[in-house]
Write a protein that holds these residues in place. Structure first.
Motif, PDB file in Angstrom:
ATOM      1  N   ASP A 343       0.833  -1.201   0.000  1.00 46.97           N
ATOM      2  CA  ASP A 343       0.000   0.000   0.000  1.00 46.97           C
ATOM      3  C   ASP A 343       0.871   1.255   0.000  1.00 46.97           C
ATOM      4  OD1 ASP A 343      -2.291   1.483  -0.057  1.00 46.97           O
ATOM      5  OD2 ASP A 343      -3.037   0.837   1.902  1.00 46.97           O
ATOM      6  N   ILE A 344       0.190   2.421  -0.062  1.00 44.76           N
ATOM      7  CA  ILE A 344       0.822   3.735   0.000  1.00 44.76           C
ATOM      8  C   ILE A 344       0.147   4.497   1.135  1.00 44.76           C
ATOM      9  CG2 ILE A 344       1.572   5.697  -1.414  1.00 44.76           C
ATOM     10  CD1 ILE A 344       0.339   4.266  -3.823  1.00 44.76           C
ATOM     11  N   ASP A 345       0.920   5.162   1.980  1.00 47.29           N
ATOM     12  CA  ASP A 345       0.281   5.881   3.087  1.00 47.29           C
ATOM     13  C   ASP A 345      -0.354   7.190   2.605  1.00 47.29           C
ATOM     14  OD1 ASP A 345       2.180   7.946   3.048  1.00 47.29           O
ATOM     15  OD2 ASP A 345       3.382   7.085   4.651  1.00 47.29           O
ATOM     16  N   LYS A 346      -1.070   7.831   3.514  1.00 50.93           N
ATOM     17  CA  LYS A 346      -1.877   9.006   3.159  1.00 50.93           C
ATOM     18  C   LYS A 346      -1.018  10.153   2.621  1.00 50.93           C
ATOM     19  CE  LYS A 346      -5.571  11.926   5.025  1.00 50.93           C
ATOM     20  NZ  LYS A 346      -6.416  12.212   6.223  1.00 50.93           N
ATOM     21  N   LYS A 347       0.105  10.426   3.273  1.00 50.97           N
ATOM     22  CA  LYS A 347       0.968  11.523   2.829  1.00 50.97           C
ATOM     23  C   LYS A 347       1.574  11.230   1.452  1.00 50.97           C
ATOM     24  CE  LYS A 347       2.326  13.465   7.303  1.00 50.97           C
ATOM     25  NZ  LYS A 347       3.466  13.766   8.210  1.00 50.97           N
ATOM     26  N   ALA A 348       1.907   9.968   1.228  1.00 51.07           N
ATOM     27  CA  ALA A 348       2.462   9.598  -0.069  1.00 51.07           C
ATOM     28  C   ALA A 348       1.426   9.769  -1.171  1.00 51.07           C
ATOM     29  CB  ALA A 348       2.962   8.165  -0.027  1.00 51.07           C
ATOM     30  N   ARG A 349       0.179   9.401  -0.887  1.00 44.86           N
ATOM     31  CA  ARG A 349      -0.897   9.584  -1.867  1.00 44.86           C
ATOM     32  C   ARG A 349      -1.061  11.067  -2.210  1.00 44.86           C
ATOM     33  NH1 ARG A 349      -4.519   5.272  -2.586  1.00 44.86           N
ATOM     34  NH2 ARG A 349      -3.866   3.415  -1.428  1.00 44.86           N
ATOM     35  N   LYS A 350      -1.029  11.902  -1.177  1.00 47.84           N
ATOM     36  CA  LYS A 350      -1.161  13.342  -1.392  1.00 47.84           C
ATOM     37  C   LYS A 350      -0.005  13.868  -2.240  1.00 47.84           C
ATOM     38  CE  LYS A 350      -2.056  17.590   1.263  1.00 47.84           C
ATOM     39  NZ  LYS A 350      -0.967  18.458   0.785  1.00 47.84           N
ATOM     40  N   LYS A 351       1.199  13.383  -1.965  1.00 48.40           N
ATOM     41  CA  LYS A 351       2.371  13.806  -2.723  1.00 48.40           C
ATOM     42  C   LYS A 351       2.246  13.400  -4.189  1.00 48.40           C
ATOM     43  CE  LYS A 351       7.440  13.555  -2.593  1.00 48.40           C
ATOM     44  NZ  LYS A 351       8.616  13.070  -1.816  1.00 48.40           N
ATOM     45  N   LEU A 352       1.768  12.179  -4.418  1.00 45.78           N
ATOM     46  CA  LEU A 352       1.592  11.704  -5.788  1.00 45.78           C
ATOM     47  C   LEU A 352       0.569  12.538  -6.546  1.00 45.78           C
ATOM     48  CD1 LEU A 352       1.612   7.826  -5.209  1.00 45.78           C
ATOM     49  CD2 LEU A 352       3.344   9.143  -6.440  1.00 45.78           C
ATOM     50  N   LEU A 353      -0.528  12.869  -5.890  1.00 50.69           N
ATOM     51  CA  LEU A 353      -1.613  13.607  -6.552  1.00 50.69           C
ATOM     52  C   LEU A 353      -1.251  15.063  -6.816  1.00 50.69           C
ATOM     53  CD1 LEU A 353      -4.721  12.168  -4.658  1.00 50.69           C
ATOM     54  CD2 LEU A 353      -4.129  11.783  -7.059  1.00 50.69           C
ATOM     55  N   GLU A 354      -0.370  15.633  -6.006  1.00 45.61           N
ATOM     56  CA  GLU A 354      -0.056  17.058  -6.136  1.00 45.61           C
ATOM     57  C   GLU A 354       1.096  17.323  -7.100  1.00 45.61           C
ATOM     58  OE1 GLU A 354       0.678  18.381  -2.169  1.00 45.61           O
ATOM     59  OE2 GLU A 354      -1.472  18.618  -1.695  1.00 45.61           O
ATOM     60  N   TYR A 355       1.835  16.288  -7.474  1.00 47.55           N
ATOM     61  CA  TYR A 355       2.981  16.477  -8.356  1.00 47.55           C
ATOM     62  C   TYR A 355       2.503  16.710  -9.799  1.00 47.55           C
ATOM     63  CZ  TYR A 355       7.556  15.580 -10.503  1.00 47.55           C
ATOM     64  OH  TYR A 355       8.719  15.683 -11.214  1.00 47.55           O
ATOM     65  N   HIS A 356       3.286  17.432 -10.601  1.00 51.01           N
ATOM     66  CA  HIS A 356       2.855  17.842 -11.946  1.00 51.01           C
ATOM     67  C   HIS A 356       3.309  16.889 -13.059  1.00 51.01           C
ATOM     68  CE1 HIS A 356       6.783  19.565 -11.100  1.00 51.01           C
ATOM     69  NE2 HIS A 356       7.024  19.627 -12.392  1.00 51.01           N
ATOM     70  N   TYR A 357       4.199  15.967 -12.822  1.00 49.99           N
ATOM     71  CA  TYR A 357       4.612  14.906 -13.754  1.00 49.99           C
ATOM     72  C   TYR A 357       5.015  15.408 -15.142  1.00 49.99           C
ATOM     73  CZ  TYR A 357       2.722  11.896 -10.165  1.00 49.99           C
ATOM     74  OH  TYR A 357       2.474  11.285  -8.973  1.00 49.99           O
ATOM     75  N   PRO A 358       6.093  16.164 -15.240  1.00 52.35           N
ATOM     76  CA  PRO A 358       6.566  16.548 -16.578  1.00 52.35           C
ATOM     77  C   PRO A 358       6.963  15.343 -17.418  1.00 52.35           C
ATOM     78  CG  PRO A 358       8.192  17.109 -14.889  1.00 52.35           C
ATOM     79  CD  PRO A 358       6.935  16.721 -14.173  1.00 52.35           C
ATOM     80  N   GLY A 359       7.330  14.226 -16.749  1.00 58.19           N
ATOM     81  CA  GLY A 359       7.681  13.004 -17.479  1.00 58.19           C
ATOM     82  C   GLY A 359       6.533  12.025 -17.615  1.00 58.19           C
ATOM     83  N   ASN A 360       5.345  12.418 -17.135  1.00 51.95           N
ATOM     84  CA  ASN A 360       4.113  11.646 -17.283  1.00 51.95           C
ATOM     85  C   ASN A 360       4.184  10.244 -16.684  1.00 51.95           C
ATOM     86  OD1 ASN A 360       2.184  13.450 -18.749  1.00 51.95           O
ATOM     87  ND2 ASN A 360       3.953  13.641 -20.094  1.00 51.95           N
ATOM     88  N   VAL A 361       3.518   9.272 -17.303  1.00 48.81           N
ATOM     89  CA  VAL A 361       3.410   7.933 -16.717  1.00 48.81           C
ATOM     90  C   VAL A 361       4.790   7.294 -16.580  1.00 48.81           C
ATOM     91  CG1 VAL A 361       2.417   5.630 -16.983  1.00 48.81           C
ATOM     92  CG2 VAL A 361       1.092   7.641 -17.660  1.00 48.81           C
ATOM     93  N   ARG A 362       5.666   7.550 -17.540  1.00 49.35           N
ATOM     94  CA  ARG A 362       7.008   6.966 -17.473  1.00 49.35           C
ATOM     95  C   ARG A 362       7.738   7.444 -16.217  1.00 49.35           C
ATOM     96  NH1 ARG A 362       9.464   8.766 -22.241  1.00 49.35           N
ATOM     97  NH2 ARG A 362       8.417   7.093 -23.364  1.00 49.35           N
TER      98      ARG A 362
END
Length: 448
Positions: A343-362
């Motif tokens: 699993d992923i903890d709550k803070k990690a989920r928030k970090k993932l959702l807030e990042y802008h991903y210039p490199g996208n899915v890769r």
């Protein structure tokens, strides 16, 4: 015969006649009408079960698109009526939009009779059985994962165009999964049992372009030691995927256009053309508006490769798909590296959702792989997730509009990571969150 009445609205008399003859054996009555402005009167006086509605009319309604306007009017007058839109390839995006506004399905001109009958009978049968459920818009797309509305629209569009032989141009930023979409198109097509041949044409030099794509005869040039078929011949009866199509030169474009027009290839060193039957799928990260610049790309070639276009959205626009993909990659790499991570903890989920991903899915994929390798717990934490330093450097300096610093910072970052891994290119590329090919290009670019 289904006990139902169908109304067909289209301003083309030939379309009306063809559809009436096709459907009159399947239902009790087929009513045809050229003028969409008569729809309210017909619906008020007739009991209609399903409407086949064209997307475009020569109408006095100034709505931008008459089909969507009349769809909304039909739904206002009779909310439960079934509506199937009739469209052409060029208006598929609007047809997908119509699904969000209440249409049950759409058919593409020129239609396949059996497919159209199956669509109509299926809708009417489910209505008759009071078991009408929304059509599942998600295709079985291997590693293409997504439940966001923007991806469902992509999946639905793919479901419509994949079974055809239409040439498809896939657009999207680097790392969005254009190659997976191309593979999915082939697997869902009528050519699925035939070859799927991929070529990164953007990496081909002028000297290799013709030999790689069209083949050569023994002795055609210094290193031609034997006859060799090109990728067009290898893909005969199947699908040819030309990746990075936007990066080929104008000279290469002219050669490619000739082959696509004639559907014949001539190997280097030979004068005998060979017929080829391929379904063409192309991809590029260059926006279509930039490709339309004729100093960069021939418009006649764009029309050849772009019967239908698919725009793959960037990861930052896909919402909770980010977490779905993260969970998918966690399972993949936990299995690969024999780690117990669930699993992923709550803070990690928030970090993932807030990042802008210039490199996208890769970029997300490499970040999760790195996190799985480095984590010592059964749940990934925010500290475990470190995004690509090279992508971050690019994004930060781009926002500052400082091209010189960008070059220097990217170059220095590459040098440091390569030194860290004692010159191991594979490990360096993985830490940087880019492919080995992309790293080699940067090494050449910066003379490292």
């Amino acid at each position: 015969m289904i006990q139902a009445r169908i109304l067909i609205i289209d301003d083309d008399p030939d379309v009306l006649t063809a559809l009436r003859l096709l459907l009159k054996k399947e239902v009790v009555e087929v009513i045809i009408e050229k003028n969409p402005e008569k729809i309210p009167a017909i619906l008020s006086s007739e009991s209609i079960d399903l409407v086949l509605l064209d997307m475009n009319f020569k109408s006095t309604i100034n709505s931008g698109n008459e089909g969507l306007y009349w769809l909304s009017r039909i739904k206002e007058l009779k909310k439960d009526i079934l509506v199937v839109m009739i469209t052409a390839y060029g208006a598929i995006d609007l047809a997908v939009q119509s699904l969000k506004q209440g249409a049950e399905d759409f058919i593409v001109k020129p239609w396949l009779n059996d497919s159209l009958i199956e669509t109509v009978k299926g809708l009417l049968s489910r209505k008759e059985n009071k078991d009408l459920k929304p059509k599942n818009t998600q295709m079985a797309l291997a590693d293409v994962i997504g439940e966001s509305d923007i991806m469902k629209a992509v999946f639905y569009k793919l479901g419509k165009i994949a079974p055809t032989d239409a040439n498809i141009l896939i657009l999207g930023e680097n790392g969005t999964g254009k190659d997976l979409i191309a593979t999915a198109i082939h697997k869902q097509s009528n050519r699925a049992k035939q070859a799927f041949v991929k070529v990164d044409v953007g990496a081909l030099t002028d000297s290799l372009f013709e030999s790689e794509l069209f083949g050569h005869k023994k002795g055609a040039f210094t290193d031609a030691r034997e006859d060799r078929e090109g990728r067009f011949e290898s893909a005969n009866k199947g699908t040819l995927f030309l990746d990075e199509i936007g990066n080929i030169s104008l000279q290469q474009q002219a050669k490619l256009l000739t082959v696509l027009q004639n559907r014949q290839v001539t190997r280097l060193g030979n004068n005998q053309p060979v017929d080829v039957d391929i379904r063409l799928v192309c991809a590029t990260n260059i926006p279509l508006r930039e490709l339309a610049n004729e100093s960069r790309f021939r418009k006649d070639l764009i029309y050849r490769i772009n019967t239908v276009e698919i725009q793959v959205p960037p990861l930052r626009d896909r919402g909770d798909d980010i977490l779905l993909l993260a969970e998918h990659f966690i399972k993949r790499y936990a299995d690969k590296y024999m780690k117990v991570i669930s699993d992923i903890d709550k803070k990690a989920r928030k970090k993932l959702l807030e990042y802008h991903y210039p490199g996208n899915v890769r970029e997300l994929q490499y970040s999760i792989e790195r996190a799985v390798i480095m984590s010592e717990n059964s749940v990934l934490s925010s500290e475990d997730i470190i995004f690509s330093p090279i992508e971050n450097a690019q994004a930060q300096l781009s926002s500052e509009k400082n091209a010189h610093n960008l070059i220097e910072l990217e170059r220095n970052t590459i040098i440091k990571v390569i030194e860290k891994h004692n010159g191991n290119i594979s490990k360096a590329a993985k830490e940087l969150g880019i492919t080995r090919t992309a790293l080699y290009r940067r090494l050449s670019k910066y003379n490292i």
